[in-house]
Write a protein that holds these residues in place. Structure first.
Motif, mmCIF file in Angstrom:
data_model
loop_
_atom_site.group_PDB
_atom_site.id
_atom_site.type_symbol
_atom_site.label_atom_id
_atom_site.label_comp_id
_atom_site.label_asym_id
_atom_site.label_seq_id
_atom_site.Cartn_x
_atom_site.Cartn_y
_atom_site.Cartn_z
ATOM 1 N N GLY A 1 34.430 -4.675 -8.708
ATOM 2 C CA GLY A 1 33.260 -4.790 -9.350
ATOM 3 C C GLY A 1 31.993 -5.295 -8.569
ATOM 4 O O GLY A 1 31.296 -6.166 -8.799
ATOM 5 N N VAL A 2 31.946 -4.723 -7.178
ATOM 6 C CA VAL A 2 30.878 -5.390 -6.463
ATOM 7 C C VAL A 2 29.671 -4.629 -6.800
ATOM 8 O O VAL A 2 29.531 -3.553 -6.924
ATOM 9 C CB VAL A 2 31.375 -4.951 -4.852
ATOM 10 C CG1 VAL A 2 30.227 -5.473 -4.064
ATOM 11 C CG2 VAL A 2 32.472 -5.824 -4.555
ATOM 12 N N SER A 3 28.410 -5.407 -6.730
ATOM 13 C CA SER A 3 27.261 -4.973 -6.886
ATOM 14 C C SER A 3 26.223 -5.549 -5.718
ATOM 15 O O SER A 3 25.153 -4.963 -5.944
ATOM 16 C CB SER A 3 26.733 -5.380 -8.170
ATOM 17 O OG SER A 3 26.780 -6.872 -8.441
ATOM 18 N N GLN B 1 34.627 -0.690 -6.030
ATOM 19 C CA GLN B 1 34.849 -0.389 -7.595
ATOM 20 C C GLN B 1 35.859 -1.159 -7.936
ATOM 21 O O GLN B 1 35.921 -1.707 -9.115
ATOM 22 C CB GLN B 1 34.963 1.091 -7.603
ATOM 23 C CG GLN B 1 33.838 2.055 -7.443
ATOM 24 C CD GLN B 1 33.747 3.240 -7.655
ATOM 25 O OE1 GLN B 1 35.200 3.900 -7.627
ATOM 26 N NE2 GLN B 1 32.786 4.240 -7.427
ATOM 27 N N GLY C 1 28.033 2.518 -5.440
ATOM 28 C CA GLY C 1 27.649 2.199 -6.633
ATOM 29 C C GLY C 1 26.942 0.663 -6.718
ATOM 30 O O GLY C 1 26.946 0.118 -7.589
ATOM 31 N N ILE C 2 26.708 0.519 -5.339
ATOM 32 C CA ILE C 2 26.052 -0.841 -5.359
ATOM 33 C C ILE C 2 24.744 -0.635 -5.410
ATOM 34 O O ILE C 2 23.926 0.125 -4.518
ATOM 35 C CB ILE C 2 26.550 -1.491 -3.811
ATOM 36 C CG1 ILE C 2 28.030 -1.956 -4.048
ATOM 37 C CG2 ILE C 2 25.753 -2.610 -3.477
ATOM 38 C CD1 ILE C 2 28.646 -2.299 -2.586
ATOM 39 N N GLY C 3 24.141 -1.750 -6.164
ATOM 40 C CA GLY C 3 22.562 -1.551 -6.286
ATOM 41 C C GLY C 3 21.768 -2.743 -5.497
ATOM 42 O O GLY C 3 20.437 -2.280 -5.696
#
Lengths: 228, 228
Positions: free
Chosen positions: B148-150, B145, B172-174
Motif C-alpha cells: 500500500g505504498v503511496s 501494491q 500507482g505511486i502518487g
DNA sequence: TGATGTGAACCCATTCACAGCC
DNA sequence: GGCTGTGAATGGGTTCACATCA
C-alpha cells in the motif's frame, strides 16, 4: 537571510541558476551551441519568462532574435556562482549521511571536493570514506585552516548539531550546510542553509493526503496508509 | 499547481509545520505544557507573527493571554500533516544515498517506514540495508501494491531518474521525492519534490562568495571568527 | 521576423498593528 | 495586563506584454 549589501541576484533566482547550469553542461556535451529561453525553460521545467528574468540578472548575454550561446552562458553562470573555482568542503559527522555525502560523486562533479571528515566516535576515526580518512573532531580547526575551507557540512545527529556549528565557526568557516534537523544559533554573518530529509517527506505526505482527500484518483489504487 | 480541495494551507506554512512539530515533541519530552508564540518562534528561528499566522491555518487552538497547550498543538499539527498514520515508503536506488536514507533513523522516527528498496544492479540485490532486503526493480509494482505504498523516493543517478519516476507512477505511486539532479516529467496529479544536495552547496557557495566580496578578502583566509 | 530584456501587473508570503478574549 | 487571531500593509517573486534590436 544574511543581508548582503550588494546582493544583486534574488534568492529564488540563485536557486535556479544551478539547474540551468546543469542543463547547459549537458547541452555542451551533446554539441548544442545555441538555445532559446523557451527551450531552456522546457528542459528546466519552468516558464520562459522566468528564464529570461533570471538570466537578465547576470547581464545581457543573449542575442535578440537568436537566443543564448550555450558555452558562453554556461561560463557566465559558473562565474556568477563562483564555480570556476573548486571549493574545499569539510564534513562534520561520519555516520550514514556523512559517508554518503563523501561518496557522492555529484558533489565533486559540481566543483566541490571533500578535504576532511571529522567525528567524535573513536571507532570511526581512521576509517576511509570517499577517499578521505576520518579524523577527530578536535582536528577540525587545523584541517580547515590548512586547507582554506570556508564551507562546512553538518551531518551529525540533531543533539550534536549546535556543537558542530560552533566548532565550524571557531574554525573560521562562514558557510554551513546543515543536514541535522535542528535550528542552529550562529553569529551574524554566517550563512546557514538547512536541508532536512525527513521534513521533505513530511511535506510530501501532506500533499499526498490532500491528493487522496480529493478522491479524484483515476485508477491509482488503494494506496492508503495503515494506522500506527 | 493542483486544485484547491478545501481550506488549503499555503505551501510556505506547510514547510514550517514539521519544524514546530519537532520542537513541540522535544518540549513534551521536557515536560513543558504551555508555550507562547514568542517562545516557539525563538526556538524555530522565525518571528512570532509568522508562528501565529501559520498556526491559525490549522484552527484556533491557542488561548489568548496564555499561549498554546503543547500536547494539544502537537496533536493538531500531526493530524493536519497526516502523521498520526505511518506512511510506507519505497526507495528506488540502493547506492550510497539510497543506503543512507534506508539507514537514517530520523525518517522512521518521524512516521515513515521503508518497506522496500529496489535496484537494477544484480550485485546489490539480496543485500540488506536498513533492515530491508534489496530487490530487483522489476518487483517495484508488486511491492508497492502489496504494501500500500503511496510515497516513493528516487535515489538513482540522474540518467535513470526519469525511468525510475515512470516505474513509480506505473506502480500507482502518487508522491515522489526526487534526490536525483534531474527534472522529472510526470503525469498531472503526481506530487514531486526535488532535493538536490549539490545544488544546496552551489547556492551556499554563491553566498559565501558574496560574503568575501563584501569583505574584500580575495584570499580564502579565515573570515570573522567569533567566540562561541 | 523572432527572441531577448524589462517595466508593470499580479499574486503569494511576510510583517505590522490592533481588536478581541482570557 | 498578556497573548492570540487576523485584517491591512508591505515586500518579493512570478507572469504578462511589448518595446527593442540582431
Amino acid at each position: 537571510m544574511t543581508d548582503s549589501p550588494r546582493r544583486r541576484i534574488p534568492e529564488a533566482a540563485v536557486g535556479r541558476l544551478p539547474v540551468y547550469l546543469r542543463i547547459l553542461s549537458d547541452l555542451v556535451g551533446e554539441g548544442t551551441t545555441q538555445i532559446s529561453s523557451e527551450q531552456l525553460a522546457e528542459l528546466a521545467g519552468v516558464n520562459a519568462a522566468k528564464v529570461r528574468k533570471d538570466l537578465s540578472y547576470l547581464g545581457t548575454y543573449g542575442t535578440r532574435g537568436v537566443g543564448y550561446d550555450v558555452q558562453y552562458l554556461l561560463y557566465q553562470i559558473q562565474r556568477e556562482l563562483g564555480l570556476n573555482q573548486s571549493w574545499p568542503v569539510i564534513i562534520v559527522g561520519a555516520g550514514n549521511l556523512g559517508q554518503a555525502l563523501a561518496n557522492y560523486a555529484g558533489i565533486t562533479e559540481r566543483g566541490f571536493h571533500i578535504v576532511g571528515i571529522v567525528d567524535k566516535d573513536e571507532s570511526k576515526i581512521g576509517t576511509v570514506v570517499g577517499g578521505v580518512r576520518v579524523r577527530h573532531a578536535d582536528d577540525l580547526q587545523q584541517i580547515a585552516q590548512s586547507k582554506g575551507v570556508s564551507i562546512g557540512i553538518i551531518a551529525t545527529p540533531a543533539p550534536h548539531a549546535q556543537e558542530a556549528a560552533e566548532a565550524l565557526v571557531r574554525a573560521g568557516i562562514g558557510s554551513i550546510l546543515n543536514f541535522a534537523p535542528a535550528v542552529l544559533a550562529v553569529p551574524k554573518g554566517v550563512n546557514v542553509r538547512k536541508v532536512d530529509l525527513a521534513l521533505e517527506l513530511q511535506i510530501l505526505s501532506y500533499y499526498e493526503q490532500c491528493r487522496s482527500d480529493t478522491r479524484g484518483d483515476s485508477q491509482g489504487g488503494q494506496s492508503t496508509p495503515v494506522s500506527a
